[in-house]
Structure formats: structure tokens, C-alpha cells
Design an enzyme around this catalytic site. Structure first.
Site, short mmCIF file in Angstrom:
data_model
loop_
_atom_site.label_atom_id
_atom_site.label_comp_id
_atom_site.label_asym_id
_atom_site.label_seq_id
_atom_site.Cartn_x
_atom_site.Cartn_y
_atom_site.Cartn_z
N TYR A 254 50.15 42.81 39.86
CA TYR A 254 49.95 43.83 40.89
C TYR A 254 50.48 45.20 40.51
CZ TYR A 254 49.51 39.40 43.34
OH TYR A 254 49.17 38.13 43.70
N TYR A 382 48.95 33.74 52.96
CA TYR A 382 48.72 33.95 51.53
C TYR A 382 48.55 32.59 50.87
CZ TYR A 382 49.19 34.97 46.64
OH TYR A 382 48.94 35.03 45.29
N ASP A 483 49.60 24.34 53.21
CA ASP A 483 49.98 24.93 51.92
C ASP A 483 51.50 25.05 51.88
OD1 ASP A 483 50.58 26.56 49.81
OD2 ASP A 483 48.99 28.03 50.19
N LYS A 512 54.94 25.95 42.91
CA LYS A 512 56.18 26.74 42.72
C LYS A 512 57.39 25.90 42.33
CE LYS A 512 55.05 31.12 44.72
NZ LYS A 512 53.87 31.29 45.54
#
Ligand SMILES: *Cc1c(COP(=O)(O)O)cnc(C)c1O
Length: 664
Positions: A254, A382, A483, A512
Site C-alpha cells: 500500500y 476486510y 473469517d 495469520k
């Protein structure tokens, strides 16, 4: 710190004379060098205290350079001639690698080059399951290995070389000594030993010290060590070229390819600390985007990786299987809520979300409900950066506008208004219910992050809202995908965030923290109902990444889950939560702060306006902490092993940055 760490294959190799002779050669070459002995056991007891013989030898070899006496060069002196861990224990104290590393750095101040001499070999224990090798890693100096040329030296030298390389250390080379007088036949064998070590170990021989009679002993040592200097390049590498290349050629997340936010170069990371190239040590408040829950370089994870690396780093998963995958999936079936029993291994979180969405669509196809192709979600979410995942990210702060022609149109309910920890208002589900019922004939699945919306705003919502979504899904025959990529494995204070609501999904995504922040790995875990429906009439799930089930990643993940299963995470996360409350509370009163919230080991300060990431990042590094804010959010998500004191330091760094740097 610049210099070398000197270790030996055993304790009697003349390591100290090698160090002293090298020191003398470096001083003769114009260096402002110093030899240090962090731990000396077997010290002589004198009326003035314990005397470290090794330091006396350094002093003797370099007398002309220290007319006022040799500087302080030893951190710990012990009388018994035994391993440091025992010597320390007998003295009623203990050794700690962090403390030793700092003490060495202190002693090195003002010198352009230091030689740090270990006690014994690299595997010598210091106590607390730490060894000399840990100290070597922490100091991160290139290593000089001193090996005494005698029977068994090849084995010892090659083992040490392998061990040092496995722990990421540079080895400058080997110095061969001869502390015993060889006979004629022995001379031949000894020459072969040296050649064999150089050849098999792929390593330069810096110097060879022959057997030296007592006459002119020091001078002879100094003379024979002289060739070593040529091999050594003791100036620290200039990395400005690397950073220029990085800026000009490497995309970072980003940020612009031509005018990026600056990147800081990291050398190593251990536990809750990240060490930058220039030696600056930062307290880690990010756990590398939620991943490194046990801290960096956890020995169990590194061991798992090394062992698996030696056995089978990778093999295709089509038609083949292996223990690391079986063991990991068994743990995942055990640890995830009841009913989740079919594991799809993916190589990143985004891919596991793609797999979950595809599972939901294939489920409906197989069930004859072909019109059900839409995913229902809430705003502020997200789920990753691949196309399917992006299509369910928040449509405003996500990337929809850039890819509007490409992304499938999903159905978005408002972000839940009922916050975690506040009384539940059933009205907050009203608009969601209306939208859902209006579209339910087209909906295959609901996907949400349970309780905590992460990268979409670090927003905590009420468990009853999640329960409401489960009820809606059940009432309409729609699947629920949770999620848990950011929230899973203890982050919110529950092993999985869905436990806050006692909700079990049909499909769960984890990633993660799954591998403890060491390897890229994720998984999509589904119920039998999902798996059986997709597989009806010979159906197969159509996804299969090249690196699916990568054994290396699976082995590390299994080791990480084993640490979690010991259960300490619960107390750790609870303690972090309590300290975050006190550490971040004061930020509430600062101008520009909209909200401060804490859940589990997540602490968030939300500002009224977006923050200047570049300026804040610099301020945080100045403060000795690593944090990466985004948008209006400054947040911490530290490794679970972080200390209370370190959490407080994160809090004061954030307070200070907001007070002084935001409005400049
Ligand atoms: C990070 C994240 C993802 C994406 O995972 P990657 O490994 O970055 O692809 C998906 N969902 C959530 C909730 C996340 O936090």
C-alpha cells in the site's frame, strides 16, 4: 557494534591466545580494538576479588597499547571452573542473554572493533535453556572458530560450523591451533584435518598456529595470527545502496512504487524485540500484522522448521500426503469449534477466503440452488486483497472503486451499531434483517469477521449481533462463513472470537497467527455438511494451490498450536488487556482523539482525522517502539509474550506521539 565473536570446538584450544594475538594484530594495524570476555569461570580468588585470567592474557599481548592498564573487559566472573550455567547457579545468580548483550555493548563503547570471546563452545549452556549460541545470535557478529588440531577435530569443527550456519550466523573462518606436540605421523594427519575442515565445511582457514614452545610464546602467536587479518573485513557494510535499490525497485504494501513511504531495514528479531540494521532495538507492538503471537524466533518454531527442512521442505499435495499436514489438520479439527472437520490448506489468508467463497457457491450448485450466487456481508469488513476477497471488503474504504468492472457485486448491510461491551439493542439488526430477507433467494453465504473488524477499522461489535446473523442464515438455509484470520488463536481473549457469541460457523477461515508468524499459511475449515454436499454425485472442490499443504509451513504451525494448547495464552492475553486499559486510558483526554478501545490483546486509539504515517513511524522509532498506524487508527497488537512494562512503553509512546507529533 563491529567485530568478531570467537568460539572454540572445545575449552582447551588456545582460544584466548588466538583472541589476544588477533587483538594485537588489529591494534598494530591501527584499529582501536578491544577483546572482551563476557563470562569467565575458573577465576583466581585474590584479596582484591576474582581475577579473570583470560583478560590478563589480552593485557599481556597488547601491553604497549594500554599503558594505563587494560580496560574493564569482563561482565561476569565465577570461581568454579565449570559451565557458566552451573557457575552462575553456584554463585546464586543467573545469566540472561539480553542482559549479557547489553553489557557487552556497553563495554564496547568507544572502540571501532571488538573481539568477544565465548566461554567454551557454542552449545555451552548459560541457564534458562539459553546457550552461548543465543548470545552469539543476539550480538550477531561474524564468528571465528578456533579448533585444536587433534583426533576428533573434524567432527567437532564441522558440527559447530553447521550449528552456527543454521542459526543464521556468518562464519568468518577457522583458526587451527596445535596445543600438543605432534609426532611425525601426526603432522601428516593434522595437515589433512585442516584441509578436510576447509573442504567439507566450505570455509576459509584464517590462520594455522603450529605447536609453540614456551620460548617467545606470545610473539610466535602474534606472528602466526598475522595472516588472519587479510581475510577479515572488519568495516561495517554500508547499506545505503540496498535501501536505494529497495526504494527504486521493490513494491511495499500500500505505498507508491516511485515515491514510497520510507522503509526501515531490520537485521534480526527475538521475542518482543525487533533489531534494526543500525542496532536500534524496538519493542514490537504489531506482532507483524497479528501473526507473531509467541514472539520472534521462538525456539520451538525454529526447531520445527529446521527439522522439517532437513526431512522434506515441500512436495506436491495432489496424490501425496505427509505427517506435517496430517498432524496440523488433526490439531485444527480438535481446536476449532465442534463440527468443523474438513480442512482445506491454503497459502495465505486471502486464498483461504477465496476457497471459502467458492465452497459456498459449489455447495449451492450441488444442492440445486443455482440462483444462490451472492455473498452477504456487513460494511467495515476486510477479507483480503484477491478479487473474491476484495468483493466482500468494505465498498468505501476498500478498493471497489478501482476494480468496479471486475469485482462481483455482493450485498452489504450497514456496519453493526451495537458495540462490544455495551447493552445490546435488537434494533441494530433490523436493517440487516430487512436486506437479508429481501435478497435471501440469491444469497449463498454470509461472511463476516466475528466480533472484531480488523483492517476495516478495528471495530468491536456485540456478540448478539453475530448470533442474529447465525439465526438469519439458519432460517434461510444460507451458510455462515466466519473469517477468523485476524481474531483466531486467542487474540480477542477467546481461542476463536466466535466463542464470544457461542456461534459455530459452517466455514471458518484461519491464517495469520496459524504459523506463529513464521511461514505463510492459512486454512479453510468446513463442516461435514458442507464437505458432503459439495462432494455429492462425484463432485470435487475446485481449488488446489501449488504450495498446498507445504510441509515446512505445516510443521511450524503444528509447533505453534502446541504452544497455544499449553494454555498460557489465556493469562498472557488477559494481562495484556488489563495493562492496555491503563496504558492507553490517558489518551482519551488528548485533543483529536475520538475513541480508545481495548479487547483482549488489541488496543486501539481512533483519531478524528487520518494520521501522518511517516511522521508517526519516525516518532515511534525515536521512542523505541514499532507501530504502524493506518487511516485514523493507531493500534497495538503485540506478541502474547510481551511484558507488562513493554505494554506500558507502547502506551506512553502512543500518548507522546499523539500529544506532540500529530498536529505538527
Ligand atoms: C489479513 C486478513 C486477511 C488476508 O490475509 P492475507 O494472508 O493477507 O492474504 C483476510 N481476512 C482478515 C480478517 C484479515 O485480517
Amino acid at each position: 557494534m563491529n567485530g568478531y565473536f570467537i568460539t572454540g570446538t572445545d575449552t582447551d584450544v588456545g582460544k584466548t591466545c588466538v583472541t589476544a594475538a588477533l587483538l594485537r594484530n588489529l591494534l598494530d594495524a591501527g584499529h582501536h580494538a578491544l577483546a572482551l570476555k563476557p563470562i569467565q569461570s575458573g577465576c583466581r580468588e585474590t584479596p582484591d576479588g576474582l581475577v579473570a585470567d583470560d583478560v590478563e592474557i589480552y593485557a599481556r599481548f597488547s601491553t604497549p597499547y594500554f599503558p594505563n592498564g587494560y580496560p574493564e573487559a569482563c561482565c561476569h566472573r565465577f570461581a568454579p571452573a565449570c559451565s557458566p550455567h552451573l557457575a552462575a547457579e553456584l554463585a546464586g545468580t543467573s545469566l540472561n542473554v539480553n542482559e549479557l548483550a547489553h553489557a557487552v555493548t556497553e563495554l564496547a563503547t568507544g572502540h571501532d572493533l571488538v573481539l568477544v570471546e565465548g566461554a567454551g563452545g557454542a552449545a555451552v549452556p548459560l541457564g534458562n535453556k539459553q546457550t552461548m549460541q543465543d548470545l552469539m545470535q543476539r550480538l550477531d557478529l561474524p564468528v571465528i572458530l578456533v579448533a585444536d588440531n587433534k583426533l576428533g577435530v573434524i567432527n567437532h569443527a564441522l558440527m559447530t560450523i553447521r550449528m552456527l550456519r543454521d542459526s543464521g550466523l556468518d562464519i568468518a573462518g577457522v583458526v587451527m591451533t596445535n596445543t600438543t606436540r605432534p609426532d611425525t605421523q601426526g603432522i601428516l594427519m593434522r595437515r589433512n584435518n585442516t584441509e578436510t575442515i576447509a573442504h567439507y565445511g566450505n570455509i576459509p582457514i584464517l590462520a594455522e598456529i603450529p605447536f609453540i614452545e614456551q620460548i617467545d610464546f606470545d610473539a610466535e602467536y602474534i606472528r602466526h595470527m598475522a595472516p588472519a587479518i587479510r581475510h577479515l573485513t572488519p568495516s561495517p557494510a554500508d547499506d545505503s545502496d540496498d535501501l536505494t535499490f529497495d526504494r527504486d525497485h521493490i513494491w511495499h504494501p500500500y505505498t507508491s512504487a516511485v515515491n514510497p513511504l520510507p522503509s526501515v531495514k531490520v537485521r534480526t528479531a527475538h521475542g518482543s524485540r525487533i533489531t534494526l540494521e543500525d542496532g536500534t532495538e524496538l519493542i514490537d507492538g504489531m506482532a507483524s500484522w497479528w501473526c507473531a503471537i509467541h514472539g520472534y524466533a521462538h525456539p520451538a518454531l525454529l526447531d520445527a522448521a529446521r527439522t522439517q527442512l532437513g526431512r522434506l521442505p515441500h512436495v506436491m499435495f495432489g496424490g501425496l500426503t505427509h505427517d506435517p499436514a496430517i498432524e496440523l489438520c488433526r490439531s485444527l479439527c480438535d481446536m476449532t469449534p465442534n463440527g468443523l472437520e474438513h480442512v482445506f490448506l491454503a497459502d495465505s489468508g486471502s486464498v483461504s477466503v477465496e476457497a471459502a467463497i467458492k465452497m459456498a457457491l459449489q455447495y449451492m450448485q450441488a444442492d440445486g440452488q443455482t440462483q444462490r450466487t451472492k455473498i452477504f456481508t456487513i460494511r467495515g469488513g476486510y477479507h483480503g486483497d484477491t478479487c473474491g476477497a476484495m468483493s466482500v471488503c468494505d465498498p468505501n474504504n476498500g478498493m471497489h472503486h478501482l476494480f468496479s468492472g471486475l469485482l462481483p457485486h455482493q450485498i452489504f448491510a450497514p456496519r453493526p451499531t451495537c458495540r462490544f461491551g455495551e447493552p445490546y439493542d435488537p434494533a441494530s439488526l433490523a436493517e440487516t434483517t430487512r436486506l437479508f430477507e429481501e435478497n435471501s433467494h440469491r444469497i449463498a453465504a454470509i461472511i463476516v469477521e466475528p466480533i472484531v473488524q480488523g483492517a476495516g477499522g478495528m471495530y468491536f461489535y456485540h456478540p448478539d449481533y453475530l448470533r442474529g446473523l447465525r439465526e438469519l442464515a439458519d432460517a434461510h438455509g444460507v451458510l455462515l462463513i466466519l473469517d477468523e484470520i485476524a481474531t483466531g488463536f486467542g487474540r480477542t481473549g477467546k481461542l476463536f472470537a466466535c466463542e464470544w457469541a457461542d456461534v459455530i460457523p459452517d466455514i471458518m477461515c484461519v491464517g495469520k497467527a496459524l504459523s506463529g508468524g513464521t511461514m505463510t499459511l492459512a486454512a479453510t475449515v468446513a463442516t461435514s455438511n458442507v464437505a458432503q454436499t459439495i462432494s455429492k454425485d462425484g463432485g470435487v472442490f475446485m481449488h488446489g494451490p501449488t504450495f498446498m499443504g507445504n510441509p515446512l509451513a505445516c510443521a511450524v504451525a503444528t509447533a505453534s498450536l502446541e504452544i497455544l494448547q499449553q494454555g498460557h495464552w489465556k493469562t498472557q492475553v488477559h494481562a495484556i488487556e488489563q495493562r492496555l486499559e491503563t496504558a492507553f486510558g490517558p489518551c482519551r483526554d488528548l485533543p483529536g482523539v475520538k475513541d480508545v478501545r481495548v479487547l483482549g490483546s488489541i488496543g486501539v486509539v481512533e483519531m478524528d482525522t487520518p494520521v501522518n504515517v511517516q511522521r508517526l513511524q519516525a516518532a515511534f522509532i525515536e521512542h523505541g517502539v514499532w507501530l504502524r498506524p493506518f487511516g485514523k487508527l493507531i493500534y497495538v497488537m503485540p506478541p502474547y509474550i510481551i511484558t507488562q512494562d513493554e505494554v506500558s512503553r507502547l502506551g506512553s509512546a502512543v500518548f507522546d506521539a499523539i500529544a506532540h507529533h500529530i498536529h505538527e
